[in-house]
Enzyme design. Structure first.
Site, PDB file in Angstrom:
ATOM      1  N   SER A   1      23.655  16.196 -15.136  1.00 45.94           N
ATOM      2  CA  SER A   1      24.787  15.880 -16.026  1.00 45.94           C
ATOM      3  C   SER A   1      24.490  14.584 -16.761  1.00 45.94           C
ATOM      4  CB  SER A   1      26.074  15.700 -15.221  1.00 45.94           C
ATOM      5  OG  SER A   1      27.103  15.213 -16.066  1.00 45.94           O
TER       6      SER A   1
ATOM      7  N   TYR B   1      30.930  12.662  -8.094  1.00 43.06           N
ATOM      8  CA  TYR B   1      30.194  13.659  -8.890  1.00 43.06           C
ATOM      9  C   TYR B   1      29.026  13.004  -9.638  1.00 43.06           C
ATOM     10  CZ  TYR B   1      29.334  17.014 -12.689  1.00 43.06           C
ATOM     11  OH  TYR B   1      28.745  17.866 -13.588  1.00 43.06           O
TER      12      TYR B   1
HETATM   13  P1  NDP Z   1      31.932  26.640 -13.536  1.00 42.53           P
HETATM   14  O1  NDP Z   1      32.865  26.183 -12.475  1.00 42.53           O
HETATM   15  O2  NDP Z   1      32.477  27.140 -14.811  1.00 42.53           O
HETATM   16  O3  NDP Z   1      30.940  27.741 -12.922  1.00 42.53           O
HETATM   17  C1  NDP Z   1      30.325  27.437 -11.698  1.00 42.53           C
HETATM   18  C2  NDP Z   1      29.401  28.531 -11.274  1.00 42.53           C
HETATM   19  O4  NDP Z   1      28.786  28.103 -10.074  1.00 42.53           O
HETATM   20  C3  NDP Z   1      30.095  29.828 -10.988  1.00 42.53           C
HETATM   21  O5  NDP Z   1      29.199  30.873 -11.253  1.00 42.53           O
HETATM   22  C4  NDP Z   1      30.396  29.703  -9.499  1.00 42.53           C
HETATM   23  O6  NDP Z   1      30.453  30.940  -8.799  1.00 42.53           O
HETATM   24  C5  NDP Z   1      29.170  28.958  -9.035  1.00 42.53           C
HETATM   25  N1  NDP Z   1      29.448  28.198  -7.840  1.00 42.53           N
HETATM   26  C6  NDP Z   1      30.457  27.318  -7.610  1.00 42.53           C
HETATM   27  N2  NDP Z   1      30.391  26.858  -6.360  1.00 42.53           N
HETATM   28  C7  NDP Z   1      29.324  27.470  -5.786  1.00 42.53           C
HETATM   29  C8  NDP Z   1      28.749  27.433  -4.506  1.00 42.53           C
HETATM   30  N3  NDP Z   1      29.274  26.680  -3.536  1.00 42.53           N
HETATM   31  N4  NDP Z   1      27.661  28.196  -4.272  1.00 42.53           N
HETATM   32  C9  NDP Z   1      27.147  28.990  -5.221  1.00 42.53           C
HETATM   33  N5  NDP Z   1      27.648  29.080  -6.462  1.00 42.53           N
HETATM   34  C10 NDP Z   1      28.730  28.330  -6.727  1.00 42.53           C
HETATM   35  O7  NDP Z   1      30.972  25.381 -13.805  1.00 42.53           O
HETATM   36  P2  NDP Z   1      30.098  24.967 -15.090  1.00 42.53           P
HETATM   37  O8  NDP Z   1      29.480  26.150 -15.683  1.00 42.53           O
HETATM   38  O9  NDP Z   1      30.908  24.059 -15.912  1.00 42.53           O
HETATM   39  O10 NDP Z   1      28.982  24.053 -14.376  1.00 42.53           O
HETATM   40  C11 NDP Z   1      27.687  24.525 -14.061  1.00 42.53           C
HETATM   41  C12 NDP Z   1      26.797  23.329 -13.775  1.00 42.53           C
HETATM   42  O11 NDP Z   1      26.771  22.490 -14.923  1.00 42.53           O
HETATM   43  C13 NDP Z   1      27.273  22.463 -12.613  1.00 42.53           C
HETATM   44  O12 NDP Z   1      26.142  21.998 -11.895  1.00 42.53           O
HETATM   45  C14 NDP Z   1      27.954  21.315 -13.305  1.00 42.53           C
HETATM   46  O13 NDP Z   1      27.969  20.145 -12.529  1.00 42.53           O
HETATM   47  C15 NDP Z   1      27.070  21.164 -14.529  1.00 42.53           C
HETATM   48  N6  NDP Z   1      27.694  20.454 -15.635  1.00 42.53           N
HETATM   49  C16 NDP Z   1      28.825  20.946 -16.234  1.00 42.53           C
HETATM   50  C17 NDP Z   1      29.402  20.253 -17.279  1.00 42.53           C
HETATM   51  C18 NDP Z   1      30.616  20.729 -17.980  1.00 42.53           C
HETATM   52  O14 NDP Z   1      31.177  19.960 -18.762  1.00 42.53           O
HETATM   53  N7  NDP Z   1      31.065  21.976 -17.787  1.00 42.53           N
HETATM   54  C19 NDP Z   1      28.832  18.982 -17.742  1.00 42.53           C
HETATM   55  C20 NDP Z   1      27.641  18.573 -17.058  1.00 42.53           C
HETATM   56  C21 NDP Z   1      27.106  19.289 -16.042  1.00 42.53           C
HETATM   57  P3  NDP Z   1      31.851  31.669  -8.430  1.00 42.53           P
HETATM   58  O15 NDP Z   1      32.240  32.392  -9.676  1.00 42.53           O
HETATM   59  O16 NDP Z   1      31.550  32.602  -7.324  1.00 42.53           O
HETATM   60  O17 NDP Z   1      32.809  30.597  -8.060  1.00 42.53           O
END
Ligand code: NDP
Length: 246
Positions: A141, A155
């Site tokens: 991030s 985070y």
């Molecule tokens: P979302 O919450 O929209 O999606 C998260 C995804 O990860 C889903 O597919 C979810 O699966 C899965 N997930 C959540 N928890 C777990 C777990 N314990 N084990 C396996 N899979 C899991 O998140 P984003 O798409 O926004 O974020 C994705 C990545 O990008 C993260 O690492 C986040 O920190 C990073 N990020 C996001 C930003 C943003 O602004 N959105 C900015 C910077 C970084 P399920 O559907 O089963 O819950």
């Protein structure tokens, strides 16, 4: 031939948000793709179906990032299904936005378990199968480098850990021809960080482009790092943040 033909990618947390966009983009570039998810089986199967509709190959595997055994099994299933593993995208992650002093120990443990321990475990399992040309890509991030907004203290610390993990690991596996890079998104409109959410206004305000990013804009950078043209890039933190950290 597409850039990733005959390549196999595993995207953790590929059922929604940034991970789903990455899975679809890598498949569009020719890779066979495995995605993991924690809870949302129907969203995961929707991603698989979308990839298959476009002529690609994909599977979804339930594997909570906090469960080391499940994560290792997901890596093995990917290799058993598609025969190899070339690209790992450590995307699964979570944030629990709130003031640090109000954050519980349980909340801190959860963020550390998914964002750091999960990345360590998945990467170790994947490295057993990776050969020269392999790509390990973190979704870190922009706040792993600079923290311009409140509410993200644990985070941000986990994403800082992901950044230095990337740099360190790149030196251990470089001699095997494997690259390790960290893609650092800024605010991206997803379920985790909705552009209309309570925490959105200050994040948008600190971007140079004055907007949230789209998941496809992150996927485009990940696809470049996964592909053959990034062969001399390793140990790098590549930011896609609309100028948030400018
Ligand atoms: P979302 O919450 O929209 O999606 C998260 C995804 O990860 C889903 O597919 C979810 O699966 C899965 N997930 C959540 N928890 C777990 C777990 N314990 N084990 C396996 N899979 C899991 O998140 P984003 O798409 O926004 O974020 C994705 C990545 O990008 C993260 O690492 C986040 O920190 C990073 N990020 C996001 C930003 C943003 O602004 N959105 C900015 C910077 C970084 P399920 O559907 O089963 O819950």
């Amino acid at each position: 031939m597409s850039k990733l033909t005959q390549r196999v990618a595993l995207v953790t947390g590929g059922s929604r948000g940034i991970g789903a966009a990455i899975a679809k983009r890598l498949a569009a570039d020719g890779a066979s793709v495995a995605i993991t998810y924690a809870k949302d089986a129907s969203a995961a199967s929707g991603v698989v179906k979308a990839i298959e509709r476009d002529g690609g190959k994909a599977i979804a595997i339930q594997a909570d990032a906090t469960n080391a055994g499940a994560v290792e099994a997901a890596v093995e299933k990917t290799v058993a299904t598609f025969g190899r593993l070339d690209v790992l995208v450590n995307n699964a992650g979570t944030a629990i936005p709130k003031a640090f002093e109000e954050t519980t120990l349980e909340e801190m443990d959860r963020v550390i378990d998914i964002n750091v321990r999960g990345v360590f475990v998945t990467t170790q399992a994947a490295l057993k199968h990776m050969k020269s040309g392999g790509r390990i890509i973190m979704v870190g991030s922009a706040v792993g480098e600079r923290v311009l907004v409140p509410g993200l203290v644990p985070y941000s610390a986990t994403k800082g850990a992901v950044k230095i993990f990337t740099q360190g690991l790149s030196r251990e596996v470089g001699s095997r021809g494997i690259t390790v890079n960290n893609v650092q998104p800024g605010p991206i409109d997803t379920d985790l960080n909705p552009a209309a959410g309570e925490w959105a206004a200050p994040q948008k305000a600190v971007t140079a482009l004055d907007r949230y990013g789209r998941v496809e804009e992150v996927a485009a950078l990940v696809a470049f790092v996964a592909g053959p043209e990034s062969s001399y890039i390793t140990g790098a933190n590549l930011t896609v943040d609309g100028g948030m950290n400018a």
